[in-house]
Design a protein around this motif. Sequence first.
Motif, mmCIF file in Angstrom:
data_model
loop_
_atom_site.group_PDB
_atom_site.id
_atom_site.type_symbol
_atom_site.label_atom_id
_atom_site.label_comp_id
_atom_site.label_asym_id
_atom_site.label_seq_id
_atom_site.Cartn_x
_atom_site.Cartn_y
_atom_site.Cartn_z
ATOM 1 N N MET A 1 0.837 -1.196 0.000
ATOM 2 C CA MET A 1 0.000 0.000 0.000
ATOM 3 C C MET A 1 0.871 1.245 0.000
ATOM 4 N N ALA A 2 0.372 2.269 -0.560
ATOM 5 C CA ALA A 2 1.057 3.557 -0.603
ATOM 6 C C ALA A 2 0.778 4.293 0.702
ATOM 7 N N HIS A 3 1.672 4.163 1.657
ATOM 8 C CA HIS A 3 1.429 4.706 2.999
ATOM 9 C C HIS A 3 1.267 6.220 2.998
ATOM 10 N N ILE A 4 2.108 6.922 2.273
ATOM 11 C CA ILE A 4 2.004 8.382 2.252
ATOM 12 C C ILE A 4 0.701 8.799 1.579
ATOM 13 N N GLY A 5 0.437 8.218 0.397
ATOM 14 C CA GLY A 5 -0.801 8.540 -0.315
ATOM 15 C C GLY A 5 -2.038 8.205 0.502
ATOM 16 N N ASN A 6 -2.015 7.055 1.159
ATOM 17 C CA ASN A 6 -3.162 6.658 1.976
ATOM 18 C C ASN A 6 -3.261 7.481 3.249
ATOM 19 N N SER A 7 -2.174 8.089 3.666
ATOM 20 C CA SER A 7 -2.241 8.942 4.859
ATOM 21 C C SER A 7 -3.032 10.217 4.580
ATOM 22 N N LEU A 8 -3.253 10.506 3.297
ATOM 23 C CA LEU A 8 -4.046 11.681 2.922
ATOM 24 C C LEU A 8 -5.541 11.444 3.079
ATOM 25 N N VAL A 9 -5.929 10.183 3.287
ATOM 26 C CA VAL A 9 -7.347 9.843 3.460
ATOM 27 C C VAL A 9 -7.790 10.309 4.835
ATOM 28 N N ASN A 10 -8.864 11.106 4.858
ATOM 29 C CA ASN A 10 -9.382 11.655 6.115
ATOM 30 C C ASN A 10 -10.714 11.016 6.485
ATOM 31 N N SER A 11 -10.857 10.591 7.691
ATOM 32 C CA SER A 11 -12.110 10.207 8.358
ATOM 33 C C SER A 11 -12.861 9.030 7.742
ATOM 34 N N LEU A 12 -12.319 8.355 6.766
ATOM 35 C CA LEU A 12 -12.933 7.136 6.234
ATOM 36 C C LEU A 12 -11.867 6.053 6.184
ATOM 37 N N THR A 14 -9.809 3.127 4.646
ATOM 38 C CA THR A 14 -9.440 2.879 3.252
ATOM 39 C C THR A 14 -10.204 1.691 2.671
ATOM 40 N N HIS A 15 -10.594 0.735 3.503
ATOM 41 C CA HIS A 15 -11.354 -0.418 3.001
ATOM 42 C C HIS A 15 -12.773 -0.024 2.592
ATOM 43 N N ILE A 16 -13.337 0.959 3.262
ATOM 44 C CA ILE A 16 -14.666 1.460 2.876
ATOM 45 C C ILE A 16 -14.574 2.134 1.512
ATOM 46 N N ILE A 17 -13.530 2.921 1.315
ATOM 47 C CA ILE A 17 -13.326 3.587 0.022
ATOM 48 C C ILE A 17 -13.111 2.542 -1.066
ATOM 49 N N ALA A 18 -12.266 1.555 -0.770
ATOM 50 C CA ALA A 18 -11.993 0.494 -1.746
ATOM 51 C C ALA A 18 -13.283 -0.239 -2.119
ATOM 52 N N LYS A 19 -14.146 -0.469 -1.149
ATOM 53 C CA LYS A 19 -15.416 -1.161 -1.420
ATOM 54 C C LYS A 19 -16.294 -0.332 -2.357
ATOM 55 N N GLU A 20 -16.345 0.976 -2.143
ATOM 56 C CA GLU A 20 -17.113 1.861 -3.031
ATOM 57 C C GLU A 20 -16.548 1.815 -4.451
ATOM 58 N N LEU A 21 -15.237 1.847 -4.557
ATOM 59 C CA LEU A 21 -14.597 1.813 -5.872
ATOM 60 C C LEU A 21 -14.759 0.442 -6.535
ATOM 61 N N MET A 22 -14.829 -0.618 -5.731
ATOM 62 C CA MET A 22 -15.016 -1.958 -6.285
ATOM 63 C C MET A 22 -16.361 -2.091 -6.978
ATOM 64 N N GLU A 23 -17.387 -1.445 -6.456
ATOM 65 C CA GLU A 23 -18.679 -1.499 -7.140
ATOM 66 C C GLU A 23 -18.579 -0.837 -8.508
ATOM 67 N N LEU A 24 -17.925 0.298 -8.571
ATOM 68 C CA LEU A 24 -17.763 0.982 -9.858
ATOM 69 C C LEU A 24 -16.914 0.142 -10.810
ATOM 70 N N GLY A 76 -5.556 -1.106 -0.658
ATOM 71 C CA GLY A 76 -5.508 -2.390 0.046
ATOM 72 C C GLY A 76 -6.747 -3.241 -0.148
ATOM 73 N N GLY A 77 -7.587 -2.885 -1.115
ATOM 74 C CA GLY A 77 -8.797 -3.661 -1.379
ATOM 75 C C GLY A 77 -8.486 -4.936 -2.135
ATOM 76 N N LYS A 78 -9.338 -5.909 -1.956
ATOM 77 C CA LYS A 78 -9.182 -7.188 -2.643
ATOM 78 C C LYS A 78 -10.472 -7.490 -3.394
ATOM 79 N N LEU A 79 -10.345 -7.667 -4.703
ATOM 80 C CA LEU A 79 -11.506 -7.975 -5.533
ATOM 81 C C LEU A 79 -11.920 -9.432 -5.358
ATOM 82 N N PRO A 80 -13.201 -9.725 -5.517
ATOM 83 C CA PRO A 80 -13.634 -11.121 -5.527
ATOM 84 C C PRO A 80 -12.935 -11.862 -6.661
#
Length: 158
Positions: A1-12, A14-24, A76-80
């Motif tokens: 995972m990109a630790h610096i890039g992911n450190s920019l994520v605020n208040s959510l 990263t797995h929740i974000i990944a799940k949203e992106l997985m639907e798209l 860090g998301g994992k696709l089915p």
Amino acid sequence: MAHIGNSLVNSLDTHIIAKELMELYAIEQQNIYAYKHALQLMGGKTELLIGDRIEGLIKVSQSHSDILLKRIIVLGGKLPNTPSGLEKLITIELENINDPNNLNKLTDNLLNRFREIIPLISKTINLLKDTDLLSFSALIPILDFYVTHEDELEAFSE
């Protein structure tokens, strides 16, 4: 995972974000399948008139998929690992492209498909606009594509 890039994520998470992106991502994969299937069934004048446009939609959906997949992996998301697992991620009902040789029906199918996808992308963008700038930025051109082409399909339908 990109630790610096992911450190920019605020208040959510990263797995929740990944799940949203997985639907798209799953929707784009389903689009690729639907467009390829329509192209296979297409023939005659319709294929000559718009076969290239459908091939273009396949390429665009593949590009969208690639963008989303890269971001999902970084988060860090994992696709089915099965197509049915991907299909279960989709919360909207996308209409099949039933008669690609009927230009009016094909246009209506695509227009309805885009109208189902646009609000979902918009919802995800609104969720991410203050929490994940990188995912937000990746989604803007995807939304722009669907909105622009919805306008074109509407003009063609009239």
